[in-house]
Write an enzyme that holds these catalytic residues in place. Sequence first.
Site, PDB file in Angstrom:
ATOM      1  N   ARG A  19      34.954  26.681  32.456  1.00  0.00           N
ATOM      2  CA  ARG A  19      33.889  27.484  33.048  1.00  0.00           C
ATOM      3  C   ARG A  19      34.298  28.954  33.180  1.00  0.00           C
ATOM      4  NH1 ARG A  19      31.657  26.662  39.278  1.00  0.00           N
ATOM      5  NH2 ARG A  19      29.835  28.028  39.117  1.00  0.00           N
TER       6      ARG A  19
ATOM      7  N   PHE B  11      31.900  13.944  34.094  1.00  0.00           N
ATOM      8  CA  PHE B  11      30.908  12.932  33.719  1.00  0.00           C
ATOM      9  C   PHE B  11      31.162  12.380  32.315  1.00  0.00           C
ATOM     10  CE2 PHE B  11      28.271  16.027  36.383  1.00  0.00           C
ATOM     11  CZ  PHE B  11      28.676  15.436  37.567  1.00  0.00           C
TER      12      PHE B  11
ATOM     13  N   HIS C  55      33.493  22.566  31.914  1.00  0.00           N
ATOM     14  CA  HIS C  55      33.812  22.591  33.346  1.00  0.00           C
ATOM     15  C   HIS C  55      34.977  21.670  33.695  1.00  0.00           C
ATOM     16  CE1 HIS C  55      29.872  24.407  33.172  1.00  0.00           C
ATOM     17  NE2 HIS C  55      29.956  24.788  34.414  1.00  0.00           N
TER      18      HIS C  55
ATOM     19  N   GLU D 103      24.392  10.223  31.846  1.00  0.00           N
ATOM     20  CA  GLU D 103      25.466  10.518  30.903  1.00  0.00           C
ATOM     21  C   GLU D 103      25.904   9.304  30.087  1.00  0.00           C
ATOM     22  OE1 GLU D 103      25.509  13.459  34.233  1.00  0.00           O
ATOM     23  OE2 GLU D 103      25.497  11.252  34.131  1.00  0.00           O
TER      24      GLU D 103
END
Length: 314
Positions: free
Chosen positions: A167, A83, A109, A58
Amino acid sequence: MSEVKKIATRESYGNALVELGKEHDNLVVLDADLAAATKTGIFKDAFPERHIDCGIAESNMVGVAAGIATTGKVPFCSTFAMFAAGRAFEQVRNSVGYPHLNVKIGATHAGISVGEDGATHQCNEDIALMRTIPGMTIINPSDDVEARAAVKAAYEMDGPVYLRFGRLAVPVINDNADYKFEIGKGIVLKEGTDLTIFATGLEVNESLQAAEMLEKDGVSVEVINIHTIKPLDVDLVVKSARKTKKVVTVEEHSVIGGLGGAVAEALMENEPVPMKRIGVYDTFGESGPAVELLKKYRLDAQGIYEQVKEFLNK
């Protein structure tokens, strides 16, 4: 009665990228081996030559996006919020924020509603982290309509943008003809006189439901959708606080440094009033079904209703 349409804002993100990709050849999408989960795989299927999978790296992905931005293209780099804001914070700060490059970060998410993935993946700190980066715009859309509009607006503005997506499939609440999205401008969804609820993300719908419950108790509630955390619509925040004299913020994020922090800072300097922050209270999440977690952490309509009542009864 017809069933309420629900869609996850991460799905909206993927669909919006495809629509933009059809119109703009300079749009490039990067992912970190999560194209299926972040829904950038939809863009990959449509424009494989403009999709780059950077693998589980990432921080490197953000660096690559920064480099691409210097060529005049508009990169959207995507991964989970944990991330994007956590692991890659240094690269976002130094490679994107410091040179103020035109990189868009699609962070999916986010929050407790990640569910079964548990505490390590439930990022409740990302808004706080991104708020500290000078010049970073932060958008947390409440539904499919708003998410699509936010992606388009992010593309059209120059400079770094952090887009926060979820999500969990959530109700579509902005599908009306007079809906207008503008970066940095909150939206008054319901007018009231006794108390203002400033909400963001999936908590906007939950707050509207809580407001209906409070109305039955004789409490007139103003509900305002703050889709842009930074820059905050300070004028609207102050105007509503001055009107109702009591303020509650609701977010699927830590009460430290997120929407609650931003609103508190604005009111402290301009219109100090009694205030309650509703969110994740200085704790990590846990694994479990998203809806049940929202209920346990009192972030569903019932939990918001109860916390507001407690605040009013003090």
